[in-house]
Design a protein around this motif. Structure first.
Motif, PDB file in Angstrom:
ATOM      1  N   ARG A 308       0.826  -1.218   0.000  1.00  9.78           N
ATOM      2  CA  ARG A 308       0.000   0.000   0.000  1.00  9.78           C
ATOM      3  C   ARG A 308       0.853   1.257   0.000  1.00  9.78           C
ATOM      4  O   ARG A 308       0.533   2.241  -0.663  1.00  9.78           O
ATOM      5  N   LEU A 312       0.811   4.228  -2.932  1.00  8.63           N
ATOM      6  CA  LEU A 312       0.639   5.653  -2.625  1.00  8.63           C
ATOM      7  C   LEU A 312       1.856   6.455  -3.060  1.00  8.63           C
ATOM      8  O   LEU A 312       1.735   7.576  -3.567  1.00  8.63           O
ATOM      9  N   ASP A 315       1.740   7.038  -6.905  1.00  8.00           N
ATOM     10  CA  ASP A 315       0.853   8.132  -7.309  1.00  8.00           C
ATOM     11  C   ASP A 315       1.383   9.490  -6.858  1.00  8.00           C
ATOM     12  O   ASP A 315       1.176  10.501  -7.535  1.00  8.00           O
ATOM     13  N   SER A 316       2.075   9.513  -5.710  1.00  8.35           N
ATOM     14  CA  SER A 316       2.646  10.778  -5.237  1.00  8.35           C
ATOM     15  C   SER A 316       3.757  11.261  -6.163  1.00  8.35           C
ATOM     16  O   SER A 316       3.869  12.466  -6.444  1.00  8.35           O
ATOM     17  N   GLU A 333     -10.601  10.591  -4.234  1.00  8.87           N
ATOM     18  CA  GLU A 333     -11.124   9.243  -4.051  1.00  8.87           C
ATOM     19  C   GLU A 333     -12.127   8.995  -5.174  1.00  8.87           C
ATOM     20  O   GLU A 333     -13.179   9.621  -5.232  1.00  8.87           O
ATOM     21  N   ILE A 344      -8.062   5.723  -6.397  1.00  8.88           N
ATOM     22  CA  ILE A 344      -7.501   7.074  -6.442  1.00  8.88           C
ATOM     23  C   ILE A 344      -7.487   7.565  -7.888  1.00  8.88           C
ATOM     24  O   ILE A 344      -7.069   6.850  -8.794  1.00  8.88           O
TER      25      ILE A 344
END
Length: 386
Positions: A308, A312, A315-316, A333, A344
């Motif tokens: 996870r 994240l 995508d960041s 979301e 996302i």
């Protein structure tokens, strides 16, 4: 001269909502929504006005509502939507000052008469609406009812269109060109075409790319069957093949697998695409390359947490690259986690205001933890040792 307030008066007995949008008067509020309510046993109408990112509410009776519609709303908005119990209708303000009824479609009655203060969610694409492509794609039955086993897919499609509608509701151009990367069975591609070409009357041109030839052939047959002459599908590997070099206004990716999302975003950046809507999927690259090196080491100890974290982080980093190239970005979301863990969306709009510090932070993390990230490498090979 066609008067929408007269149409509103006739619709009041079964009104679900009325929406006034796209103001022609610069002093008018950006949007006005009217809904019927029952408060303490008394029927009335709530007028919701949006101004300066705030919502203001006023409850009125039918007579006052019609007077306000005639004196204050009529002619001040380019678009009016009336949703009734059996039909919805859209009206567009013409240059000569009257309204033209631009479209209509059936509505399903709401449980309990549709006047409760706690209303069910209203979807842009409603059950019962004549969208034949969704029948062929297995989401609607032949009488346009939702196939219950495909309800989650129905919600995803509506949510995607809702987010597009929020961003492009004031889109003033007559034409739009869209690329959909990794389109698969093309639920979204067909709906985007329907939304722009049928519901909004925009001259839409859409290309869907996918690796599977049989899927592409089937989608082209469906597009031809329903006369979607500016919607086409092509077999292509977005990481290798030469893609469209014509002007593109919007790039879409819905669950394009792993680095396919990065290649789609790279295409958008290299071609100066104005709008990007991307819901990533299967983000393995950082997970397979990251090593310990700093404060985040504790999050790399256990597989599910590591997975996870890396999703994240992926995508960041993508968001940081987009911001460094002049895009304004929302990370949203997309749908409830219970319906899909791939929930996302990166929604980006080109403004030209670059944020290089975002890139610096991403490069610092890459240096410390040694991970590979495809979009970062495609856009900044010299900074990634490529």
């Amino acid at each position: 001269m066609a008067r929408v307030y007269q149409e509103l008066e006739q619709a009041l007995p079964g009104l679900v909502k009325a929406v006034y949008s796209q103001p022609a008067d610069p002093l008018a509020a950006p949007k006005v929504t009217v809904r019927p309510l029952v408060i303490k046993g008394r029927a009335c109408y709530q007028i919701e006005t949006f101004k300066d990112s705030k919502a203001y509410h006023k409850n009125v009776e039918a007579e006052e509502l019609l007077l306000l519609a005639e004196k204050e709303l009529e002619g001040r908005y380019r678009q009016v939507l009336l949703v009734g119990g059996r039909e919805s209708a859209q009206y567009v303000l013409r240059q000569r000052g009257d309204y033209k009824k631009s479209s209509s479609s059936p509505s399903l009655p709401r449980p309990g008469g549709g006047e409760s203060h706690n209303r069910a969610k209203e979807y842009i694409l409603r059950e019962g609406e004549d969208i034949p492509a969704l029948v062929d794609l297995g989401i609607f039955t032949p009488d346009f009812k939702i196939v219950r086993s495909r309800y989650d897919k129905y919600k995803q499609i509506n949510r995607f269109v809702e987010l597009v509608d929020q961003e492009l509701k004031d889109y003033g151009q007559r034409e739009i060109s869209i690329l959909d990367f990794g389109c698969g069975k093309s639920y979204l591609t067909f709906i985007l075409y329907y939304y722009f070409a049928v519901k909004r009357g925009v001259d839409a041109k859409i290309i869907g790319y996918d690796l599977k030839e049989d899927v592409v052939d089937n989608c082209n047959r469906i597009a031809e069957k329903y006369g979607y002459d500016k919607l086409r599908f092509e077999k292509a590997d977005v990481s290798r093949d030469l893609l469209s070099d014509e002007h593109i206004d919007m790039v879409v990716t819905l669950h394009a697998c792993d680095t396919a999302t990065d290649y789609a975003l790279d295409y958008a950046l290299r071609h100066g695409v104005k709008h990007i809507f991307s819901v990533p999927c299967c983000q393995h690259e950082i997970n397979s390359s990251i090593h310990k090196g700093g404060e985040l080491d504790i999050l790399l100890e256990h597989g599910i947490i590591r997975e996870r974290l890396c999703a994240l982080l992926t995508d960041s980093v993508r968001a940081a690259v987009l911001q460094s190239r002049g895009y304004e970005l929302d990370v949203i979301e997309f749908i409830d986690f219970e319906h899909s863990p791939k929930n996302i969306m990166l929604r980006a709009r080109y403004t030209g205001k670059a944020r290089p510090k975002s890139l610096d932070r991403a490069l610092e993390l890459k240096e410390k933890y040694g991970f590979a990230q495809k979009l970062l490498e495609l856009q900044y090979p010299e900074k990634c040792g490529k």
